[in-house]
Design a protein around this motif. Structure first.
Motif, PDB file in Angstrom:
ATOM      1  N   GLU A   8       0.812  -1.216   0.000  1.00 19.37           N
ATOM      2  CA  GLU A   8       0.000   0.000   0.000  1.00 19.37           C
ATOM      3  C   GLU A   8       0.844   1.264   0.000  1.00 19.37           C
ATOM      4  O   GLU A   8       0.488   2.252  -0.636  1.00 19.37           O
ATOM      5  N   GLY A  47       1.396   0.156  -4.386  1.00 13.65           N
ATOM      6  CA  GLY A  47      -0.041   0.349  -4.300  1.00 13.65           C
ATOM      7  C   GLY A  47      -0.459   1.778  -4.538  1.00 13.65           C
ATOM      8  O   GLY A  47      -1.491   2.043  -5.163  1.00 13.65           O
ATOM      9  N   ARG A  48       0.346   2.723  -4.073  1.00 14.32           N
ATOM     10  CA  ARG A  48      -0.022   4.135  -4.276  1.00 14.32           C
ATOM     11  C   ARG A  48       0.050   4.525  -5.753  1.00 14.32           C
ATOM     12  O   ARG A  48      -0.727   5.344  -6.226  1.00 14.32           O
ATOM     13  N   SER A  52      -2.914   3.122  -7.496  1.00 14.86           N
ATOM     14  CA  SER A  52      -4.113   3.896  -7.148  1.00 14.86           C
ATOM     15  C   SER A  52      -4.146   5.283  -7.769  1.00 14.86           C
ATOM     16  O   SER A  52      -5.079   6.036  -7.528  1.00 14.86           O
TER      17      SER A  52
END
Length: 123
Positions: free
Chosen positions: A15, A19-20, A23
């Protein structure tokens, strides 16, 4: 509770690491984009891979081999590709169950964002 490190090989949790980027955050360097793309292959995130592929070389779709299991990434060399460059290369070895892929990938900036252009397979 133990947090696993990101599949890209950096010690951060997914994350906080790739993940960032998956996203919506922009990868700051060609190497970070390459790592996040490797992670997208691990996670079979075709949308991210297509979004971060140069428009002139991007395929229409990505077909994943359901038997493929990526097991590790080793960045061997980077050339340029920082916030101060418009292009760069990253040489890496991506391991999978039963073998490895050795590639020198080329990256460019499009509208300020790093994108994958193409790669040359190495021995």
């Amino acid at each position: 509770m133990t947090t696993r490190s990101c599949p890209c090989g950096l010690p951060e949790a997914y994350e906080a690491c790739c993940g960032r980027f998956h996203s919506g955050a922009a990868a700051p360097t060609a190497e970070r984009l390459m790592r996040s793309r490797y992670c997208a292959f691990v996670r079979q995130d075709a949308g991210y891979l297509l979004r971060t592929w140069h428009p002139r070389t991007r395929p229409e779709r990505i077909d994943f081999d359901p038997r493929m299991r990526w097991t590790g990434l080793e960045v061997l060399e980077t050339d340029r590709g920082s916030a101060f460059h418009s292009s760069g290369t990253v040489t890496f070895r991506a391991s999978y169950r039963g073998g490895s892929l050795h590639e020198r990938s080329r990256f460019e900036r499009v509208d300020g964002a790093w994108v994958y252009v193409d790669g040359e397979f190495l021995e």
